[in-house]
Design an enzyme around this catalytic site. Sequence first.
Site, PDB file in Angstrom:
ATOM      1  N   ARG A 151       0.573  -0.875  -0.073  1.00 28.77           N
ATOM      2  CA  ARG A 151      -0.298  -0.091   0.154  1.00 28.77           C
ATOM      3  C   ARG A 151       0.698   0.917  -0.513  1.00 28.77           C
ATOM      4  NH1 ARG A 151      -4.850   0.871   2.019  1.00 28.77           N
ATOM      5  NH2 ARG A 151      -4.357   3.043   0.952  1.00 28.77           N
ATOM      6  N   ARG A 157       5.862   3.602  -2.581  1.00 33.65           N
ATOM      7  CA  ARG A 157       6.153   2.506  -3.377  1.00 33.65           C
ATOM      8  C   ARG A 157       7.581   2.214  -3.405  1.00 33.65           C
ATOM      9  NH1 ARG A 157       0.714   0.804  -4.838  1.00 33.65           N
ATOM     10  NH2 ARG A 157      -0.923   1.090  -3.500  1.00 33.65           N
TER      11      ARG A 157
END
Length: 331
Positions: A151, A157
Amino acid sequence: MTEKALRLGTRRSKLAMAQSGQVADAVSQVTGRPVELVEITTYGDTSREHLAQIGGTGVFVAALREALLRGEVDFAVHSLKDLPTAEHEGLVLAATPVREDPRDVIVARDAFKLTDLPRGARVGTGAPRRMAQLNAYARAHGLEIETVPIRGNVDTRIGYVRSGELDAVVLAAAGLNRVGRIDEVTDFLSVDAVLPAPGQGALAIECAADNAALIAALAELDDPFTRAAVTAERSLLAALEAGCSAPVGALADLPPLSAPLEREDPRAGVQTVKEMRLRGVVGTTDGSTLVQLSTTGPVPQTHEAAMALGRELATEMLAQGAAGLMGERAQ
């Protein structure tokens, strides 16, 4: 006396603020009115659960829609792929501007492309759709990768790769474009390998259904081809009775122009093109089973024609066993 500013409801993430800022500028140009951003926190922003667990559908848009209906904001900007397929009473999708690049991309260590990834590479993504197709592609091409659910925003990320926790992450090209980080991409994934989420790369501008003046002004930002394409894609998703977090990919494009993303001008040559191709895929997240089909028809001139194209392909996919592959079904 200057006209009162229009209030644009947006999520607080860096990406949402970037894309809402771009829309604000465009709306300001067509209306001649200043536009102010109103930041709204959504359940999808605060929950730490994986999207597949919290249902995916609507978790990023519900709070924005409530603010619209309460009159706290005049219009809202969503990533179209986050928008539930069912129409919302009292609200109208006033515009879908020209779509950004719909493809998925990889940001990997050592500038790796997908096919260069070392044996056992850990690839992060929050989308069952990406997992299903990446794992299927790996099986078909003799690659050994492990897809890891993640997530977080773009920074988080890409941070997994920078820190060495993951070998690569999969993101949407459009999002990286909008936050000015497209140069960090190490591989653009062909839509022949990984079909994007329905509506990926497109924005949705939504406002109250009774605000006729604003609806008329926002309509100037609408791109008819983008609207026809995403309507067909979302019709497919709805007919499969799947939510945003189901492993469904779809893309409508113009075959002779090899999809809008390969064109310099999104409108170049549209007049000469008579057909739209719609591709859909659904699969198990381990990639062992995929149902992937396409259909081609006249470029839809009406909302109903675009919806029909999506329903037609969904019917064929369901006949091939798509329903059993989706896991979570929309309620």
